[in-house]
Design an enzyme around this catalytic site. Structure first.
Site, PDB file in Angstrom:
ATOM      1  N   TYR A 134       0.760  -1.222  -0.108  1.00 56.37           N
ATOM      2  CA  TYR A 134      -0.149  -0.120   0.021  1.00 56.37           C
ATOM      3  C   TYR A 134       0.738   1.251   0.083  1.00 56.37           C
ATOM      4  O   TYR A 134       0.432   2.485  -0.138  1.00 56.37           O
ATOM      5  CB  TYR A 134      -0.830  -0.023   1.068  1.00 56.37           C
ATOM      6  CG  TYR A 134      -2.229  -0.493   0.875  1.00 56.37           C
ATOM      7  CD1 TYR A 134      -3.377   0.145   1.460  1.00 56.37           C
ATOM      8  CD2 TYR A 134      -2.643  -1.440  -0.175  1.00 56.37           C
ATOM      9  CE1 TYR A 134      -4.672  -0.477   1.116  1.00 56.37           C
ATOM     10  CE2 TYR A 134      -3.893  -1.862  -0.504  1.00 56.37           C
ATOM     11  CZ  TYR A 134      -4.960  -1.343   0.230  1.00 56.37           C
ATOM     12  OH  TYR A 134      -6.383  -1.885   0.001  1.00 56.37           O
ATOM     13  N   LYS A 204       4.881 -14.260   5.885  1.00 60.54           N
ATOM     14  CA  LYS A 204       5.571 -15.096   4.905  1.00 60.54           C
ATOM     15  C   LYS A 204       7.078 -14.998   5.253  1.00 60.54           C
ATOM     16  O   LYS A 204       7.916 -14.702   4.406  1.00 60.54           O
ATOM     17  CB  LYS A 204       5.334 -14.391   3.409  1.00 60.54           C
ATOM     18  CG  LYS A 204       6.111 -15.629   2.506  1.00 60.54           C
ATOM     19  CD  LYS A 204       5.447 -16.967   2.317  1.00 60.54           C
ATOM     20  CE  LYS A 204       5.967 -17.653   1.236  1.00 60.54           C
ATOM     21  NZ  LYS A 204       5.662 -19.012   1.211  1.00 60.54           N
ATOM     22  N   ASP A 244       0.548 -19.053   3.306  1.00 60.65           N
ATOM     23  CA  ASP A 244       0.076 -19.815   2.272  1.00 60.65           C
ATOM     24  C   ASP A 244      -0.676 -21.143   3.267  1.00 60.65           C
ATOM     25  O   ASP A 244      -1.613 -21.621   2.766  1.00 60.65           O
ATOM     26  CB  ASP A 244       1.060 -20.540   1.279  1.00 60.65           C
ATOM     27  CG  ASP A 244       2.448 -20.643   1.968  1.00 60.65           C
ATOM     28  OD1 ASP A 244       2.828 -19.999   2.843  1.00 60.65           O
ATOM     29  OD2 ASP A 244       3.125 -21.936   1.512  1.00 60.65           O
ATOM     30  N   ASP A 268      -5.274  -8.950   2.378  1.00 57.29           N
ATOM     31  CA  ASP A 268      -6.079  -8.745   1.256  1.00 57.29           C
ATOM     32  C   ASP A 268      -6.515 -10.121   0.652  1.00 57.29           C
ATOM     33  O   ASP A 268      -8.014 -10.484   0.414  1.00 57.29           O
ATOM     34  CB  ASP A 268      -5.447  -8.106  -0.085  1.00 57.29           C
ATOM     35  CG  ASP A 268      -6.324  -7.338  -1.089  1.00 57.29           C
ATOM     36  OD1 ASP A 268      -7.691  -7.399  -0.847  1.00 57.29           O
ATOM     37  OD2 ASP A 268      -5.865  -6.820  -2.003  1.00 57.29           O
TER      38      ASP A 268
END
Length: 379
Positions: A134, A204, A244, A268
């Site tokens: 962002y 992540k 994930d 998101d």
């Protein structure tokens, strides 16, 4: 009479329809719940209609109104064509420093879902709103800026892993300790205030060790430093999950998660997947909040849907439920509970707009106007 002035943006496309429905339902619920409370709606311009009238997609007067009153709600806004503001939503979030994108996800009885047990999904997503992608720091492939940046990486930083430097576009992903901590602090405090069993840091960090890995590291350190008593007593459980793996787990064992704190891009994906698990983004509310200043803007989480604009068929529930979040933010919980109950009853009896009713056993499809009136009649 306690009157609260709330600036609102109608929005583009289906925005005026979902905004009108939201206002009617909130006004009816507030009138039913209280004899001494009232909303004074203040329309402020933004989007396509504002550009036509003022030559600006986001006039200064709109931002100033949100600053003055500290609260607001908006319908979906178009993405401006050409240069300037990339996203009106992002512009508002960054200008007002609304660092939390808050997305509660729950299932309503009667709503069809693609998963077997949507009732097990009950999560609140805290998505960082001002950093990560962002920040919008990127340079187009082949541009002088991209070439300059690539040269800096290679000559000054010793980077050798850009496989196709001549045609690469570049983006920078800033993740700060301060930005991470204030988001995670807000998520932990929410969990404690609402008696939720855990906060999961989704990241992540196995690949991006200093950005996403930093988010995880700073989160655990913050919890130990500021919430040690809650951790020791068992009132607070902090855990983490690779993003994930989380997307898989959210399908297979959603009951393991309650409050989720994560960075922008992960949030998101997560919020949209979870919305799909409980029936779709049409019933997914959202808010953008700064827990330090108290400023908050609530919003429909879907787009402007120009193909159905003006046809009286759009599902207004995302904006209605965002309005319910706004009532809760004001402490008007009795009115909020009335709307939750009305939606539960309507869906359980098969009354909904066409996008939901068509999947319900013996569903009864209502137009936007009819559905709004139906909810008010239940209220």
């Amino acid at each position: 009479m306690q009157t609260v002035t709330i600036p609102f943006i109608k929005g583009d496309g289906v925005g005026p329809e979902v905004t009108s429905a939201m206002q009617q339902v909130l006004d009816a619920a507030v009138a039913k719940a209280y004899s001494d409370k009232k909303i004074d709606w203040l329309e402020v311009p933004a989007g396509g209609s504002a550009f036509e009238k003022y030559g600006s997609y986001m006039p200064d007067q709109t931002v100033e109104a949100f600053k003055k009153y500290g609260i607001g709600i908006k319908g979906p806004l178009m993405t401006p064509v050409g240069g300037g503001i990339r996203s009106l939503n992002v512009y508002l979030r960054q200008t007002l420093d609304l660092f939390v994108c808050l997305r509660p996800v729950r299932w309503f009885k009667g709503v069809e879902s693609p998963v077997k047990h949507p009732e097990n999904v009950d999560m609140v997503i805290f998505r960082e709103n001002t950093e990560d992608i962002y920040a919008g720091i990127e340079w187009e492939s082949g541009s002088p800026e991209a070439q300059k940046f690539c040269k800096f990486l290679q000559d000054e930083m010793g980077v050798t892993k850009v496989r196709f430097p001549e045609t690469s576009a570049f983006g920078v992903k800033p993740v700060s300790k301060e930005g991470s901590e204030r988001l995670i602090r807000a998520a932990i405090q929410y969990a404690l205030d609402h008696n939720r069993p855990s906060v999961t840091l989704v990241h992540k960090g196995n690949i991006m060790k200093f950005t996403e890995g930093g988010f995880k590291k700073w989160g655990y350190e913050l919890a130990e430093r500021e919430f040690g008593d809650a951790l020791a007593s068992g009132r607070l459980v902090i855990k983490d999950c690779i993003c994930d793996a989380f997307l898989q787990n959210a399908l297979l064992k959603p009951e393991d998660y309650s409050v989720v704190a994560t960075l922008n891009l992960n949030g998101d994906y997560i919020s949209d997947q979870l919305a799909a698990q409980v029936g779709g983004i049409g019933i997914a509310p959202g808010a953008n909040i700064n827990y330090a200043t108290g400023r908050a803007i609530f919003e429909a989480t879907h787009g402007i849907a120009p193909d159905i604009a003006g046809k009286d068929i759009v599902n207004p529930c995302s904006n209605i439920l965002s309005g319910v979040m706004m009532l809760e933010h004001l402490g008007w919980n009795e009115a909020a509970s009335l709307i939750y109950a009305a939606l539960e009853r309507s869906f359980s009896e098969g009354f909904a707009t066409a996008d939901l009713a068509r999947f319900m056993p013996e569903g009864k499809s209502l137009s936007t106007t009819e559905f709004t009136k139906h909810l008010i009649s239940i209220l």
